[in-house]
Design an enzyme around this catalytic site. Structure first.
Site, PDB file in Angstrom:
ATOM      1  N   GLU A  79       0.789  -1.304  -0.048  1.00 22.11           N
ATOM      2  CA  GLU A  79      -0.044   0.038  -0.124  1.00 22.11           C
ATOM      3  C   GLU A  79       1.028   1.174   0.082  1.00 22.11           C
ATOM      4  O   GLU A  79       0.731   2.126   0.952  1.00 22.11           O
ATOM      5  CB  GLU A  79      -1.064  -0.062   1.278  1.00 22.11           C
ATOM      6  N   GLU A 100      -5.026  -8.823   0.881  1.00 21.13           N
ATOM      7  CA  GLU A 100      -5.728  -8.374   2.172  1.00 21.13           C
ATOM      8  C   GLU A 100      -7.073  -8.057   1.948  1.00 21.13           C
ATOM      9  O   GLU A 100      -7.533  -7.200   1.032  1.00 21.13           O
ATOM     10  CB  GLU A 100      -5.180  -7.308   2.670  1.00 21.13           C
TER      11      GLU A 100
HETATM   12  C1  BGC Z   1      -2.685  -2.537   5.994  1.00 18.02           C
HETATM   13  C2  BGC Z   1      -2.519  -3.514   6.972  1.00 18.02           C
HETATM   14  C3  BGC Z   1      -3.743  -2.753   8.052  1.00 18.02           C
HETATM   15  C4  BGC Z   1      -5.170  -3.288   7.382  1.00 18.02           C
HETATM   16  C5  BGC Z   1      -6.337  -2.705   8.113  1.00 18.02           C
HETATM   17  C6  BGC Z   1      -4.304  -2.107   5.283  1.00 18.02           C
HETATM   18  O1  BGC Z   1      -4.251  -0.904   5.154  1.00 18.02           O
HETATM   19  O2  BGC Z   1      -1.995  -3.154   5.016  1.00 18.02           O
HETATM   20  O3  BGC Z   1      -1.235  -3.313   7.637  1.00 18.02           O
HETATM   21  O4  BGC Z   1      -3.638  -3.523   9.461  1.00 18.02           O
HETATM   22  O5  BGC Z   1      -5.090  -2.460   6.427  1.00 18.02           O
HETATM   23  O6  BGC Z   1      -6.198  -1.443   8.651  1.00 18.02           O
END
Ligand code: BGC
Length: 452
Positions: A163, A355
């Site tokens: 990100e 993610e």
């Molecule tokens: C990030 C993580 C974060 C998750 C939840 C993403 O933006 O890569 O590190 O914990 O979102 O906020």
């Protein structure tokens, strides 16, 4: 039809959020260590000093991955743990930790997916200008070369950055994340160009050292939702999703067009024509390295395109009292589905979800279990959306749930729980939540249970 036979079911974490051991075994400080020490930025002054103590408990954690049946595990390396000053001297104890972890993952049959940089920038390099320094891409390339040499025999796939929109936008423009800078737009564009060059040089460094590997990067993909499912509204949302309209470089195209197509987007070039950084001959070729997959992170679509506004907005069609996660994020699997479709049109690569997940109000119940039906429902919806896209021909090759554990959630400290595994931070006791048991079954049936 279930999910493709070789679909990779996984979960993600990041070094700073789980490792702890912030000052042990020769690790150097990162900008996030320093930022937390200020005491006034992160929820209740929480720090990453101990976190999930994964640095010491990695074997127990790998055993838990095995118990869930994870096929892949996405983690990040802490740059200052292996290079305390970010360049030059190497910290053998730091390398040894990742060696042990990688061996443990391979023994457990879990494919290691390694992110080089998930925001914990070496403080020593920050003091030399950080991403504003024109040498920064060479520093990153040297770091990438070190990891490729040491770990290339075991890492299944690499991601250079996590990100970039967030650590640049929130960390260098809004001042909200470490290192807490509020740069001008002109300076911000310099940092972004250096990050993009770093990406390209790191890909070259890995490629030249690892003959048989896969490389990508993991930007967030901010989707703008259509106001309705009409073809016209979908097209409008798609246009916004790929346009450069934000003031913090949080857009998709400013980052992805150079990486996947070898040029900055026209609308952004026009918008910032008077403050563009120097783009040297050959820069765009360096940035535009062949990649093996399109990885992205996505949680919620915070905005949608509605006909009354010239820009994406968060006002309007979204209902009062609508369902939201503990963080207050909307639940938008339809935007996820559209993202998968749009990405597959945008670039001809397999797609890896690096993610997706939610924070939830989880605790250990009187019966000793952790009941998190909201997480199960949310994951179910997003996986159904994934399946829908796959069944329409979108080549999704894997999915990583964020996160394997409850962990340090940046500004929210430990107040937001995103894990499949509950962590009691007093005792470091791990408890598989109901969602972990559910996910175990999803993996065992290759998603068969999800198909309506
Ligand atoms: C990030 C993580 C974060 C998750 C939840 C993403 O933006 O890569 O590190 O914990 O979102 O906020």
């Amino acid at each position: 039809m279930t999910f493709p036979d070789d679909f990779m079911w996984g979960a993600s974490t990041a070094a700073f959020q789980i490792e702890g051991a912030a000052y042990e075994d020769g690790k150097g400080p990162s900008v996030w260590d320093v930022f937390c020490e200020r005491g006034d930025r992160v929820f209740e002054g929480h720090t990453g000093n101990i976190a999930c103590d994964h640095y010491h408990r990695w074997q127990e954690d790998v055993n838990l991955m095995k118990e869930i049946g994870l096929q892949s595990y996405r983690f990040s390396v802490s740059w200052p743990r292996v290079m305390p000053d970010g360049k030059g001297a190497v910290n053998q104890a730091g390398l040894d930790f990742y060696d042990r972890l990688l061996d443990g993952l391979c023994d457990a049959g879990v494919k290691p997916l390694c992110t080089l940089f998930h925001w914990d920038y070496p403080q020593a390099l920050f003091q030399q200008g950080g991403w504003l320094n024109d040498e920064s891409s060479n520093w990153f390339a040297d770091y990438a070369a070190l990891l490729a040499e040491k770990f290339g025999d075991r890492v299944h796939a690499w991601m250079t950055f996590n990100e970039p929109q967030l650590f640049i936008g929130s960390g260098h423009k809004a001042g909200a994340f470490a290192p807490g800078l509020r740069l001008s737009m002109r300076e911000l564009l310099v940092t972004a160009h250096n990050v993009l060059l770093s990406h390209g040089k790191a890909v070259q460094a890995i490629r030249s050292r690892c003959s048989d590997t896969q490389i990508g990067w993991a930007p967030v993909f901010h989707a703008i939702q259509p106001e309705s499912e009409s073809a016209e509204d979908i097209q409008k949302a798609r246009d916004f999703t790929f346009s450069t309209w934000r003031d913090d470089l949080g857009d998709n195209s400013w980052w992805c067009d150079p990486v996947y197509h070898g040029h900055y987007p026209e609308d952004g070039l026009k918008r910032w024509e008077n403050i563009l950084p120097p783009i040297k001959d050959g820069d765009m070729e360096i940035i535009h390295q062949p990649l093996d997959f399109f990885a992205f992170n996505q949680y919620a679509s915070a905005l949608y395109a509605d006909s009354a506004h010239g820009e994406p907005t968060d006002r309007g069609v979204r209902g009062v009292g609508r369902p939201r996660t503990a963080f207050g994020w909307d639940i938008t699997p339809q935007a996820f589905y559209h993202s998968l479709k749009w990405i597959s049109d945008y670039c001809d690569l397999p797609i890896l979800v690096t993610e997706n997940g939610c924070s939830n109000v989880d605790w250990v119940s009187l019966d000793g279990a952790v009941h998190d039906p909201q997480r199960i429902d949310l994951l179910h919806r997003y996986l159904q959306a994934t399946h829908e896209a796959i069944s329409e021909g979108v080549p999704v090759i894997g999915y990583c749930q964020w996160s394997l554990f409850d962990n340090f959630e940046w500004l929210a400290g430990y107040s937001q729980r995103f894990g499949l595994i509950h962590v009691d931070y007093e005792t470091q006791k791990r408890t598989l939540k109901d969602s972990a048991l559910w996910y175990k079954n999803v993996i065992a049936t290759n998603g068969g249970e999800l198909i309506p």
